[in-house]
Write an enzyme that holds these catalytic residues in place. Structure first.
Site, PDB file in Angstrom:
ATOM      1  CG  HIS A 176      39.812  28.924  41.461  1.00 35.29           C
ATOM      2  ND1 HIS A 176      39.295  30.191  41.327  1.00 35.29           N
ATOM      3  CD2 HIS A 176      39.675  28.322  40.251  1.00 35.29           C
ATOM      4  CE1 HIS A 176      38.867  30.357  40.080  1.00 35.29           C
ATOM      5  NE2 HIS A 176      39.080  29.238  39.413  1.00 35.29           N
ATOM      6  CG  ASP A 247      33.212  27.917  38.601  1.00 38.05           C
ATOM      7  OD1 ASP A 247      33.944  27.452  37.695  1.00 38.05           O
ATOM      8  OD2 ASP A 247      33.458  28.992  39.171  1.00 38.05           O
TER       9      ASP A 247
END
Length: 337
Positions: A176, A247
């Site tokens: 992230h 993702d």
């Protein structure tokens, strides 16, 4: 082709246009889209009214730190608590995994969510982003509990999505926030991180989510951009025939492909069937990036539609639900998060 995010508790006018844009196959809901069970159920009904019954609606309802819908739903313990139970009583833990999955799937199906991105079958080996989300550090245990979880999801009328292929648990960085590089050779990855994926694929899982991790011994590109990981290893070697999902393209580690358009096209070119554009700020550019592009894997995406489920009232009246909730919520007390 695209699964997008929306901003709030109701659909804005421009978001209604997004839902019917060519290439948009679904919506992923977040905590920002939730205030109550009644509100989110109404939002889901509105999405279906705009986009149609075949439109996919998903959520991350793993339990523990990643449970988007909380008030009015069962508080699900993290999967790590099931792994801890396995160390003391494997058969009980397998049963807990099935029951946890059934409760999650049944509650989501009762409000119209097609699927949750679950289960996490990454290994619990210290990654900051994975943490309590993983069952166990032992590949054999993670595989066994993952298979049990898939059985429970299927019994609850929900498709299963393994994540994050080929394994995010053995690398320290959080994708992230930064690029993550796992320098291990393929033989070591096959022995450890790939084992839960390989064994869970045999349980007839419907989808796999790719990791944004780079494994330079195999490919210089992150796995979600890699034809070798998707085409040669996941499809050919492991025999996976379901949907491949990226993702989120807004994550820092996805940035190696450059622009939003580059990220979307890079994932599709590598073999992904569904690309996640979770933040509303990138959705318009993502939609532009797929204009005129033939949709991949349409039949595979159809497998992600939830089976006909119970109404919420019918679910609440089911005594099995009460028994399962009592058993899995006891994990909060036995192993406080």
């Amino acid at each position: 082709m695209l699964m997008i995010g929306i901003a709030g508790l109701e659909l804005a006018t421009h978001e209604r246009a997004w839902l019917v844009a060519p290439g948009v196959s679904g919506v992923l809901l977040f905590g920002r889209n939730f205030s109550s069970r009644e509100q989110v159920t109404a939002l889901i009904e509105t999405i279906r009214d705009v986009a149609g019954d075949n439109f996919l609606i998903a959520v991350d309802q793993e339990g523990g730190p990643v449970q988007r819908f909380r008030e009015g739903f069962t508080r699900l313990p993290p999967l790590a608590r099931i792994g801890q139970a396995y160390d003391h009583d494997p058969q009980n833990a397998i049963r807990l995994a099935e029951e946890h999955a059934w409760i999650m799937a049944s509650e989501m199906r009762a409000i119209g969510v097609d699927f949750s991105f679950a289960p996490v079958v990454d290994l619990a080996r210290g990654n900051a982003a994975i943490g309590l989300r993983a069952f166990h550090a032992d590949p054999a245990v993670a595989a066994e509990l993952g298979q049990a979880y898939i059985r429970g999801m299927h019994l609850g009328g929900m498709a299963a999505v393994l994540k994050h292929f080929p394994g995010h648990g053995s690398v320290a960085a959080d994708t992230h926030k930064a690029q993550a590089i796992d320098p291990r050779p393929l033989d070591e990855i096959r022995r450890d991180d790939l084992r839960p994926f390989a064994e869970c694929i045999e349980a007839r899982v419907e989808a796999v989510m790719m990791a944004h991790v780079v494994y330079p011994a195999i490919d210089e590109q992150p796995a979600g951009y890699s034809q070798r990981w998707i085409g040669q290893i996941l499809r050919d070697e492991l025999g996976f025939s379901g949907a491949v999902i990226s993702d989120d393209i807004s994550m820092a580690a996805a940035g190696v492909a450059g622009s939003v358009a580059g990220r979307v096209q890079g994932h599709l070119d590598a073999g992904c069937d569904l690309v996640l554009a979770c933040f509303p700020e990138v959705v318009a550019e993502a939609i532009d990036a797929v204009k005129g592009r033939a949709a991949p894997g349409t039949a595979r995406l159809a497998l992600l539609r939830g089976a006909i489920g119970s109404t919420w009232e019918g679910l609440v009246d089911n005594p099995q639900r009460d028994r399962f909730i009592a058993r899995i919520t006891a994990l909060h007390k036995e192993n406080p998060a």
